[in-house]
Scaffold this motif. Sequence first.
Motif, PDB file in Angstrom:
ATOM      1  N   ARG A 196       0.836  -1.197   0.000  1.00  0.00           N
ATOM      2  CA  ARG A 196       0.000   0.000   0.000  1.00  0.00           C
ATOM      3  C   ARG A 196       0.875   1.253   0.000  1.00  0.00           C
ATOM      4  O   ARG A 196       0.577   2.225  -0.718  1.00  0.00           O
ATOM      5  N   GLU A 242       2.005  -4.967  -9.156  1.00  0.00           N
ATOM      6  CA  GLU A 242       0.576  -4.804  -8.901  1.00  0.00           C
ATOM      7  C   GLU A 242      -0.114  -6.153  -8.716  1.00  0.00           C
ATOM      8  O   GLU A 242      -1.021  -6.280  -7.897  1.00  0.00           O
ATOM      9  N   GLY A 291       2.094   1.833  -3.366  1.00  0.00           N
ATOM     10  CA  GLY A 291       1.059   2.113  -4.360  1.00  0.00           C
ATOM     11  C   GLY A 291       0.882   1.004  -5.380  1.00  0.00           C
ATOM     12  O   GLY A 291       0.521   1.258  -6.531  1.00  0.00           O
TER      13      GLY A 291
END
Length: 257
Positions: free
Chosen positions: A62, A183, A65
């Motif tokens: 987190r 991601e 990002g």
Amino acid sequence: MTLSYIASGFAVGLLVGLTGVGGGSLMTPMLTLLFGVAPTTAVGTDLAFASITKGVGTFTHRVRGTVNWQIVRRLCVGALPAAVLATLALKSYGALDKEIGQIIRYSIAGSVLLTVIALLFKAKMLAWINAHPSRQLQGNALVYATVVAGALLGTLVTISSIGAGAIGATLLVMLYPKLTSAEVAGTDIAYAVPLTAIAAFGHWWLGSINWALLATLLLGSVPGITIGSWAARAVPEKFLRGLLAMTLTGVAAKLIY
């Protein structure tokens, strides 16, 4: 025995840090095969273990990002109700019964084999998807497919504690090929936190978590994951994934036979 648990936690943590996968795929079979822990207790303890370690990982991702929260929500819509229903089913049919324990043992073996397939063929599946962009899901079809994938993972993880890592990441790559590797890793870890937490709570309700065992595993795994993460770039990923796939295949065979 305590030192053996700490050493085992360290070994699994080291491998997870090096490869990014293998936590549940190794921890649950190891507890069952090496230490004679009942399958239901092994699953419940590993789920509690995963919810804590993945929570730490989610915080890191987190900050960087690298979590796609929209995809996390879609997966959770399917995974969390499935985890609750799977827990109720285990409760209804007697999660601690010997027969159910044997079914869970076979479920673990099946999940391990799925993890092997995900490890070996992830790159080829991604190449095929990129070569056929017209076959990629879009719009509502993609949303529904993500929810269904979450439901499948939720059921698999609750019953066997395996599937949130390599299998979840592979499904993410297939459904969302444009996500970066970071991601995929961050999103896979983030959705797994509430899933493993709910599943662990369910197993606590069923009485299938060994808290003393959990504490000793964490003592070893935290430094193991840290060292493995630092050393990851120095060891060829292809070699590690091949070694992990061979190990897991042997584990699955042992669980079945």
